[in-house]
Design a protein around this motif. Structure first.
Motif, short mmCIF file in Angstrom:
data_model
loop_
_atom_site.label_atom_id
_atom_site.label_comp_id
_atom_site.label_asym_id
_atom_site.label_seq_id
_atom_site.Cartn_x
_atom_site.Cartn_y
_atom_site.Cartn_z
N THR A 1 0.84 -1.19 0.00
CA THR A 1 0.00 0.00 0.00
C THR A 1 0.87 1.25 0.00
OG1 THR A 1 -1.67 -1.19 1.26
CG2 THR A 1 -1.85 1.19 1.19
N ASN A 2 0.78 2.02 -1.09
CA ASN A 2 1.50 3.28 -1.21
C ASN A 2 0.48 4.41 -1.28
OD1 ASN A 2 4.10 2.03 -1.45
ND2 ASN A 2 3.57 1.51 -3.57
N LEU A 3 0.59 5.35 -0.37
CA LEU A 3 -0.38 6.44 -0.31
C LEU A 3 0.31 7.77 -0.60
CD1 LEU A 3 -2.16 5.43 3.03
CD2 LEU A 3 -2.83 4.80 0.70
N TYR A 4 -0.35 8.60 -1.39
CA TYR A 4 0.09 9.98 -1.58
C TYR A 4 -0.98 10.87 -0.99
CZ TYR A 4 2.26 14.10 -3.59
OH TYR A 4 2.88 15.31 -3.75
N VAL A 5 -0.63 11.55 0.08
CA VAL A 5 -1.61 12.29 0.87
C VAL A 5 -1.50 13.78 0.52
CG1 VAL A 5 -2.36 12.90 3.19
CG2 VAL A 5 -1.49 10.59 2.71
N ASP A 6 -2.51 14.30 -0.14
CA ASP A 6 -2.50 15.71 -0.53
C ASP A 6 -3.83 16.41 -0.26
OD1 ASP A 6 -4.01 14.44 -2.42
OD2 ASP A 6 -2.87 15.15 -4.16
N SER A 7 -4.60 15.85 0.69
CA SER A 7 -5.86 16.48 1.09
C SER A 7 -6.15 16.14 2.54
CB SER A 7 -7.01 16.00 0.20
OG SER A 7 -7.31 14.64 0.45
#
Length: 367
Positions: free
Chosen positions: A4-10
């Motif tokens: 699981t790779n997450l890009y958190v921008d919100s």
């Protein structure tokens, strides 16, 4: 290991991430920042990994990071980092505090015999057989959008930290060096995350050759430069070079004319800040300032033969422990010991126990 790779921008993605890591006792952490044109590091990314996920938080996006810092600075949250010094500084600038517990895998590796400043890529290759891409090490992390390959690179900086720590911890336990790591990581947390002006001053080349009055002047100028650089958020070298600072301190100008006459003095600096510089110099000398500088200046060198002899004994003991000798004691620390000044590392904790027999026959021991 999770994929699981997450890009958190919100904010919504951050809320989901915080729910996922809420009960994790240890978090692998890394940061990416830029500071070439600023005094304060500009935080661009925070990477986090757990056994179940890896996440990259975009600190330049329109996100409220306060809930994240609330989680990270909780007493039950251990940070696992590699070469933590700069990451601690940038996180301190954001949250004005440090983690309650730190595990630095670079320190752990050094206590197992690895090169003291071993990089993460080399350590992962040696301990896990993992080869990381080094192509984005000098990326502009403030660029948006970030290339997908750069995001993968950032995630890889934390993806393997927890498995790496598990292996290092097992090896430390076999050697009964877990307490050594705890002691050294506590010392890292006790080191000021932002270098104090006094320390910056004592690092100036040529300071020891100056008389006490001019040393105090140099300290006053360093302190002024730090405050001014902070107020403008500009690198200190943009305000005044070390070389110019020492020339001003040696000249001890008493008015604008003599300040402007200092070799290579920028007219703009003299016109803009001349009165402030003169005021700093006027109040710089005093018994307290002189004592501060004297007690923090690098000591005079010990007798060369004596230094070499003790250094060889420390090297031999380090070899018996399977350590690089500078992990046990640096040459500078040995020299300080020989002139009666202890660094704090050699005379406390596990190093004191390991060095006690070597140092017992020196008169400086115990001073």
């Amino acid at each position: 290991m999770a994929d699981t790779n997450l890009y958190v921008d919100s904010d919504s993605k951050l809320t989901a991430l915080l729910a996922s890591i809420a009960t994790e006792p240890a978090l692998a952490l890394d940061t990416e920042f830029v500071r070439e044109k600023t005094y304060y590091p500009k935080l661009c990314l925070i990477q986090i990994a757990t056994p179940k996920l890896t996440a990259c938080i975009d600190c330049l996006a329109d996100i409220d990071l306060a809930p994240l810092f609330n989680r990270l600075f909780k007493a039950d949250c251990t940070w696992v980092l590699h070469s933590a010094r700069q990451d601690l500084e940038v996180m301190y600038q954001q949250g004005r505090q440090l983690p309650h517990e730190l595990i630095d895998t670079q320190i752990a590796a050094a206590l197992l015999g690895h090169t003291p400043q071993i990089g993460l890529q080399d350590l992962l290759s040696e301990e896990l057989g993992v080869d990381l891409d080094k192509g984005f090490a000098r990326s502009d992390w403030s660029r948006r959008p970030l290339p997908e390959a750069a995001v993968r690179y950032a995630l890889d900086d934390v993806r393997y930290l927890l498995p790496l720590w598990q292996i290092l911890a097992q090896k430390l336990n076999v050697l009964q060096r877990g307490d050594w790591l705890t002691s050294d990581c506590v010392a890292a947390l006790n080191t000021p995350p932002v270098t104090p002006p006094l320390t910056l001053c004592t690092r100036l080349r040529g300071l020891r050759s100056m008389d006490p009055q001019r040393q105090c002047a140099a300290l006053a100028l360093v302190t002024w430069r730090e405050r001014f650089a902070q107020s403008l958020d500009q690198p200190r070298r943009w305000i005044m070079s070390d070389e110019l600072l020492l020339r001003i301190a040696k000249s001890l100008p008493e008015n604008l004319e003599s300040l402007q006459a200092v070799d290579e003095m920028p007219r703009r600096l003299a016109n803009r800040s001349g009165h402030e510089l003169l005021a700093a110099l006027q109040d710089s000398d005093g018994a307290d300032q002189r004592m501060l500088i004297e007690t923090h200046l690098p000591p005079k060198r010990p007798e060369k033969r004596e230094l070499q002899a003790l250094h060889e004994r420390v090297r031999a003991r380090a070899g018996e422990l399977g350590l690089h000798n500078e992990v046990l004691a640096t040459r500078r620390e040995i020299g300080e010991f020989l002139v009666g000044r202890t660094s704090g590392r050699m005379d406390s904790g596990w190093r004191q126990a390991e060095l006690q027999c070597l140092l017992a026959d020196h008169p400086e021991n115990g001073q």
